[in-house]
Every structure is written in structure tokens, then in C-alpha cells.
Design an enzyme around this catalytic site. Structure first.
Site, PDB file in Angstrom:
ATOM      1  CB  SER A   1      -3.784  23.469   7.988  1.00 45.79           C
ATOM      2  OG  SER A   1      -4.700  23.123   8.145  1.00 45.79           O
TER       3      SER A   1
ATOM      4  CE1 TYR B   1     -15.134  16.487  16.096  1.00 49.01           C
ATOM      5  CE2 TYR B   1     -13.538  15.359  15.382  1.00 49.01           C
ATOM      6  CZ  TYR B   1     -14.192  16.969  15.752  1.00 49.01           C
ATOM      7  OH  TYR B   1     -13.998  17.893  15.132  1.00 49.01           O
TER       8      TYR B   1
ATOM      9  CG  ASP C   1       2.159  11.225  14.875  1.00 47.87           C
ATOM     10  OD1 ASP C   1       1.620  10.441  13.558  1.00 47.87           O
ATOM     11  OD2 ASP C   1       0.887  11.422  15.410  1.00 47.87           O
TER      12      ASP C   1
ATOM     13  CB  SER D   1     -13.929  20.242  22.323  1.00 49.88           C
ATOM     14  OG  SER D   1     -14.415  19.425  22.240  1.00 49.88           O
TER      15      SER D   1
ATOM     16  CE  LYS E   1     -12.204  17.817  18.555  1.00 48.35           C
ATOM     17  NZ  LYS E   1     -10.740  18.289  18.802  1.00 48.35           N
TER      18      LYS E   1
ATOM     19  CE  LYS F   1      -0.505  20.148   6.184  1.00 49.64           C
ATOM     20  NZ  LYS F   1      -1.491  19.349   7.178  1.00 49.64           N
TER      21      LYS F   1
HETATM   22  N1  LIG Z   1     -13.189  22.784  11.308  1.00 46.35           N
HETATM   23  C1  LIG Z   1     -13.429  21.989  11.358  1.00 46.35           C
HETATM   24  O1  LIG Z   1     -15.215  21.993  11.096  1.00 46.35           O
HETATM   25  C2  LIG Z   1     -13.573  22.083  13.099  1.00 46.35           C
HETATM   26  C3  LIG Z   1     -12.661  22.106  14.040  1.00 46.35           C
HETATM   27  N2  LIG Z   1     -12.525  21.426  15.044  1.00 46.35           N
HETATM   28  C4  LIG Z   1     -11.108  20.998  15.598  1.00 46.35           C
HETATM   29  O2  LIG Z   1     -10.033  22.022  15.875  1.00 46.35           O
HETATM   30  C5  LIG Z   1      -8.905  21.607  15.442  1.00 46.35           C
HETATM   31  C6  LIG Z   1      -8.649  21.680  13.844  1.00 46.35           C
HETATM   32  O3  LIG Z   1      -9.585  21.424  12.970  1.00 46.35           O
HETATM   33  P1  LIG Z   1      -8.665  22.307  11.602  1.00 46.35           P
HETATM   34  O4  LIG Z   1      -8.373  23.136  11.288  1.00 46.35           O
HETATM   35  O5  LIG Z   1      -9.802  22.035  10.944  1.00 46.35           O
HETATM   36  O6  LIG Z   1      -7.826  20.998  11.337  1.00 46.35           O
HETATM   37  P2  LIG Z   1      -6.346  21.071  10.182  1.00 46.35           P
HETATM   38  O7  LIG Z   1      -6.675  19.429   9.182  1.00 46.35           O
HETATM   39  O8  LIG Z   1      -7.181  22.083   8.612  1.00 46.35           O
HETATM   40  O9  LIG Z   1      -5.267  20.767  10.400  1.00 46.35           O
HETATM   41  C7  LIG Z   1      -4.847  20.443  11.675  1.00 46.35           C
HETATM   42  C8  LIG Z   1      -3.906  20.488  11.889  1.00 46.35           C
HETATM   43  O10 LIG Z   1      -3.286  19.132  12.855  1.00 46.35           O
HETATM   44  C9  LIG Z   1      -1.986  18.440  12.758  1.00 46.35           C
HETATM   45  N3  LIG Z   1      -2.211  17.548  12.671  1.00 46.35           N
HETATM   46  C10 LIG Z   1      -3.322  16.242  12.401  1.00 46.35           C
HETATM   47  N4  LIG Z   1      -2.523  15.112  12.785  1.00 46.35           N
HETATM   48  C11 LIG Z   1      -1.419  15.515  13.735  1.00 46.35           C
HETATM   49  C12 LIG Z   1      -0.778  14.383  14.311  1.00 46.35           C
HETATM   50  N5  LIG Z   1      -1.052  12.796  14.778  1.00 46.35           N
HETATM   51  N6  LIG Z   1       0.082  15.221  14.993  1.00 46.35           N
HETATM   52  C13 LIG Z   1       0.139  16.647  14.641  1.00 46.35           C
HETATM   53  N7  LIG Z   1      -0.220  17.267  14.163  1.00 46.35           N
HETATM   54  C14 LIG Z   1      -1.226  16.378  13.746  1.00 46.35           C
HETATM   55  C15 LIG Z   1      -1.936  19.199  10.918  1.00 46.35           C
HETATM   56  O11 LIG Z   1      -0.224  18.993  10.304  1.00 46.35           O
HETATM   57  P3  LIG Z   1      -0.105  17.421   9.752  1.00 46.35           P
HETATM   58  O12 LIG Z   1      -1.034  17.028   9.266  1.00 46.35           O
HETATM   59  O13 LIG Z   1       0.798  17.796   9.228  1.00 46.35           O
HETATM   60  O14 LIG Z   1       0.138  16.478  11.082  1.00 46.35           O
HETATM   61  C16 LIG Z   1      -2.708  20.664  11.601  1.00 46.35           C
HETATM   62  O15 LIG Z   1      -1.496  21.174  11.218  1.00 46.35           O
HETATM   63  C17 LIG Z   1      -9.488  19.453  15.297  1.00 46.35           C
HETATM   64  O16 LIG Z   1      -9.036  19.593  16.675  1.00 46.35           O
HETATM   65  C18 LIG Z   1     -10.241  19.621  15.113  1.00 46.35           C
HETATM   66  O17 LIG Z   1     -10.552  18.375  15.414  1.00 46.35           O
HETATM   67  C19 LIG Z   1     -13.419  21.911  15.477  1.00 46.35           C
HETATM   68  C20 LIG Z   1     -14.700  22.241  14.931  1.00 46.35           C
HETATM   69  C21 LIG Z   1     -14.611  22.076  13.836  1.00 46.35           C
HETATM   70  C1  LIG Z   2     -30.024  24.020  23.268  1.00 46.60           C
HETATM   71  C2  LIG Z   2     -30.148  24.484  21.719  1.00 46.60           C
HETATM   72  C3  LIG Z   2     -29.127  23.975  20.806  1.00 46.60           C
HETATM   73  C4  LIG Z   2     -28.121  25.072  19.896  1.00 46.60           C
HETATM   74  C5  LIG Z   2     -27.806  24.390  18.341  1.00 46.60           C
HETATM   75  C6  LIG Z   2     -26.841  22.804  18.675  1.00 46.60           C
HETATM   76  C7  LIG Z   2     -26.514  23.173  17.103  1.00 46.60           C
HETATM   77  C8  LIG Z   2     -25.969  21.200  17.471  1.00 46.60           C
HETATM   78  C9  LIG Z   2     -24.935  21.236  15.614  1.00 46.60           C
HETATM   79  C10 LIG Z   2     -23.036  20.286  16.326  1.00 46.60           C
HETATM   80  C11 LIG Z   2     -22.715  20.679  14.601  1.00 46.60           C
HETATM   81  C12 LIG Z   2     -21.684  19.565  15.436  1.00 46.60           C
HETATM   82  C13 LIG Z   2     -20.480  20.380  13.781  1.00 46.60           C
HETATM   83  C14 LIG Z   2     -19.188  19.461  14.735  1.00 46.60           C
HETATM   84  C15 LIG Z   2     -18.146  19.812  13.723  1.00 46.60           C
HETATM   85  C16 LIG Z   2     -16.972  19.486  13.557  1.00 46.60           C
HETATM   86  O1  LIG Z   2     -15.697  19.418  14.432  1.00 46.60           O
HETATM   87  C17 LIG Z   2     -16.363  19.099  12.152  1.00 46.60           C
HETATM   88  N1  LIG Z   2     -16.560  19.530  11.350  1.00 46.60           N
HETATM   89  C18 LIG Z   2     -14.943  18.049  12.147  1.00 46.60           C
HETATM   90  O2  LIG Z   2     -14.671  19.107  12.425  1.00 46.60           O
END
Ligand SMILES: NC(=O)C1=CN([C@@H]2O[C@H](COP(=O)(O)OP(=O)(O)OC[C@H]3O[C@@H](n4cnc5c(N)ncnc54)[C@H](OP(=O)(O)O)[C@@H]3O)[C@@H](O)[C@H]2O)C=CC1
Ligand SMILES: CCCCCCCCCCCCCCCC(=O)[C@@H](N)CO
Length: 331
Positions: A48, A188, A96, A174, A192, A74
Site C-alpha cells: 500500500s 507517533y 506481522d 521515518s 519515529k 492486498k
Molecule cells: N502517509 C503519510 O502521510 C506518511 C507516511 N509516512 C510513513 O511511511 C510509511 C508508509 O506509510 P503509508 O504508505 O502512508 O502507509 P499505508 O497505511 O498506506 O500502508 C502501510 C503498509 O504497512 C503495512 N503494515 C502496517 N502494519 C503492519 C504490521 N504490523 N506488520 C506488517 N506490515 C504492516 C500495511 O499492510 P497491512 O495492513 O496489510 O499489514 C501496508 O502495506 C509508514 O512508515 C509511515 O509512518 C511518513 C510520513 C508521512
Molecule cells: C527549519 C525550518 C522548518 C521547516 C518546516 C517544518 C515543517 C514541519 C511540518 C511537519 C509535518 C509532519 C507531517 C507528518 C506526516 C506523517 O507522518 C503523518 N501523516 C503520519 O504518517
């Protein structure tokens, strides 16, 4: 009219030029290129969002891709979509990451890994006071302990597998919330931020094995996970997170792969992330002497920019509470 002449002697260039020269010799670890073609890339959370796009990209680059996630349907869907788009078969395993024995079994069955991408993650944004302890523990268990499980299980095979296969990589997904604390992200962010300490320590432990660590820091990214998260996250979390905008999973995946291939330790994904990474560089490794130059020369101004963001965020928090007070008085 007397003109104002700003005279400066070329000597003033001596400082930045000598700094560049010093940095050219001192940045550590040295630059590296991590191969992807014909390498075994193991991606958790590859069914995903960001992980799925990254899996497509790696398959497109000719990698042998393995996906690990929990939901079988999935995973099958991801397998089909990658086959359709790239013609390549990927291996999929349901497990998991919270269960070390299950992770170990999958890693052994999947075979030695060249590039490990710990992308799995769960995120529930809520004020700590409201959040159940179980949910806090859940995020730490999946995001932090799950990453320990993956690396513990994969590292012995990655070390053994290095001969003749070039540099390996351990990439950890992260978040910008892993560089700065954000309202609603106590659990969270803690999970991270923990990955930062893990990654910086681990890089020192495995550099001698030609394995390179990358920490990737996306902002909000438009994935199914974010869609789920925004249904219940506090308004202030959205207001503050909006400082860095939102990205598409494709953009984040492309930045991630580029960072992995170049062995970059801190991988920002957008301009705000670049500013944030410079402002929070700390003692993290920096392989690029040019980036090191930027970090050294702009440290002060970046701290000022960071203070401006804090000023803005605490202003939003104050305004939000004032509005809430007024509306509760009115009702
Ligand atoms: N989307 C965002 O805004 C942001 C995301 N991130 C990070 O990016 C990464 C991916 O996020 P995103 O693409 O949005 O996530 P999604 O929720 O779209 O996908 C998460 C994926 O992780 C898998 N997963 C979740 N829990 C487990 C588990 N316990 N064991 C094995 N697999 C697991 C899910 O599969 P399943 O449920 O089938 O296990 C799925 O494939 C994460 O680490 C997130 O913290 C960072 C910043 C921003
Ligand atoms: C020195 C200058 C600073 C520059 C700008 C700083 C802006 C920081 C904004 C933080 C945004 C955090 C998003 C987290 C997304 C996420 O992880 C969740 N959606 C869950 O996945």
C-alpha cells in the site's frame, strides 16, 4: 551623489573555499552507490501507499522484490499490479512485524537481502491525554520494535551476502514527525524519533560490512494510511502538518529510491523537508561535502527559520484554544 561602494577583497572567499576543502576530506562515511538492478530488495508495507510505489520502482529497475505485510489480499493485489506494470514476479509474505519469529521465518524463506526497506508504519494522531495506552504501545511496537525485528532477522544474511554484490542498504521510513514533534503525535513522533537513534547507531556498527543506512523523512503523503488518519486526527495536527504541505506517494518513493541508491543518510522529500533536515542535522552522518557545506554555513539561519515555525505553531495553538473557549461560552 556619492555612491556607496561595497568593496570586498577576494580574501573573503578564502573562508568558504577552505571550509569546502576541509569538508571534502572529513565528511564520513565516504560517498557510495548502492545497486538496485538484479539485487534482492525486501520492502515491508509494500502492499500500500509509499511502499507499493517503491516496489513498482524497484521492479522497474530490474530488482528482485519481496513484499511483507499482513493482509494477504492486498499483497496479492500488489503482486498482480507489479506483474502487470513491469512484467516482473515479486514474492509476497504475510506476517506481522510485531512478531519476531514470524519475521525471522519470512526473511529466511525470502533469502539473503541486499536492500532492506523498513517502510511499515501505523499512525493514529491524538492528544496523549485522550489516547489509550494500548494504542500508544501499538505504534511503538509496530513502528519501532517492528523495525528492530526486521533488521535483527535480516542483518546476518545481508552481511554474508555482500561478497561480489556491492554495497547493501537498510532504508528506514521515518517522517518529518520524526524530526520535529507535532501536536497529536506524541506516540507517533516518539516511535519515529527512536528510529533516528537506531539508524545513527546502526550505521556505525555496519559500515565495515559495506551496508549503508538511509532515514527517509516524508511530509503528509496522500496514501490510504493518510486518508484513514485524517478521519480522526486533531485539527491542530492538520494545521501544523500543513506547514510542509502534502506529497504524492510517487514523489516520495522516487526521492526514497534516489536516497537509497546514493547511500544518503538523511533523505528529505520536499523543500520544507530539506530546511528541516538542515535544521536538525545534529551529528548525523553526511556523505556529501557540498551538503555538509550548506549545513555548516546555514546552521544559524536555519535555527532562526525553525524559531519562526515554532512562533507560528504556538500562535495557531493559542488561537485555536481562544476560539474553542469563545464557542463554548457562546453555546
Ligand atoms: N502517509 C503519510 O502521510 C506518511 C507516511 N509516512 C510513513 O511511511 C510509511 C508508509 O506509510 P503509508 O504508505 O502512508 O502507509 P499505508 O497505511 O498506506 O500502508 C502501510 C503498509 O504497512 C503495512 N503494515 C502496517 N502494519 C503492519 C504490521 N504490523 N506488520 C506488517 N506490515 C504492516 C500495511 O499492510 P497491512 O495492513 O496489510 O499489514 C501496508 O502495506 C509508514 O512508515 C509511515 O509512518 C511518513 C510520513 C508521512
Ligand atoms: C527549519 C525550518 C522548518 C521547516 C518546516 C517544518 C515543517 C514541519 C511540518 C511537519 C509535518 C509532519 C507531517 C507528518 C506526516 C506523517 O507522518 C503523518 N501523516 C503520519 O504518517
Amino acid at each position: 551623489m556619492a555612491g556607496v561602494y561595497i568593496s570586498f577583497s577576494p580574501l573573503i572567499l578564502i573562508i568558504p573555499l577552505s571550509l569546502l576543502l576541509i569538508l571534502y576530506f572529513i565528511v564520513r562515511p565516504k560517498p557510495v552507490r548502492v545497486p538496485i538492478k538484479n539485487r534482492h530488495v525486501f520492502i515491508t508495507g509494500g502492499s500500500s501507499g509509499i511502499g507499493l510505489v517503491l516496489a513498482h520502482l524497484c521492479a522497474n529497475h530490474g530488482a528482485d522484490v519481496t513484499l511483507l505485510a499482513r493482509n494477504v489480499a492486498k499483497l496479492e493485489e500488489a503482486k498482480q499490479s507489479i506483474k502487470l506494470a513491469t512484467g516482473r514476479d515479486v514474492s509476497v509474505f504475510s506476517a506481522d512485524v510485531k512478531e519476531y519469529d514470524a519475521v525471522k521465518r519470512v526473511v529466511e524463506e525470502a533469502g539473503p537481502i541486499d536492500v532492506l526497506v523498513c517502510n511499515h508504519g501505523v499512525f493514529v494522531a491524538q492528544e496523549m491525554e485522550e489516547e489509550e495506552l494500548d494504542e500508544i504501545r501499538f505504534m511503538i511496537d509496530v513502528n519501532l520494535m517492528g523495525t528492530f525485528h526486521l533488521i535483527k532477522a535480516a542483518l546476518p544474511g545481508m552481511k554474508k551476502n555482500r561478497a561480489g554484490r556491492g554495497p547493501g542498504s537498510i532504508a528506514i521510513m521515518s517522517s518529518q514527525a520524526g524530526q520535529v514533534g507535532i501536536y497529536g503525535y506524541t506516540a507517533y513522533s516518539a516511535s519515529k524519533f527512536g528510529l533516528r537513534g537506531l539508524a545513527e547507531s546502526l550505521q556505525q556498527e555496519i559500515i565495515a560490512d559495506d551496508i549503508h543506512v538511509s532515514l527517509i523523512f516524508p511530509p503528509d503523503t496522500e496514501t490510504p494510511g493518510l486518508l484513514e488518519e485524517t478521519k480522526r486526527r486533531p485539527q491542530l495536527t492538520s494545521i501544523i502538518a500543513a506547514s510542509s504541505g502534502a506529497m504524492k506517494p510517487d514523489e516520495v518513493a522516487k526521492k526514497s529510491l534516489k536516497g537509497i541508491q546514493s547511500g544518503t543518510f538523511i533523505v528529505p522529500c520536499n523543500f520544507e523537508g530539506f530546511l528541516l533536515s538542515v535544521a536538525t542535522a545534529g551529528l548525523s552522518p553526511q556523505r556529501s561535502y557540498l551538503m555538509a557545506f550548506v549545513e555548516v554555513m546555514t546552521a544559524g539561519i536555519m535555527r532562526l527559520a525553525g524559531l519562526f515555525f515554532q512562533w507560528n505553531w504556538y500562535g495557531s495553538i493559542q488561537k485555536w484554544h481562544a476560539t474553542k473557549r469563545t464557542s463554548s461560552l457562546a453555546s
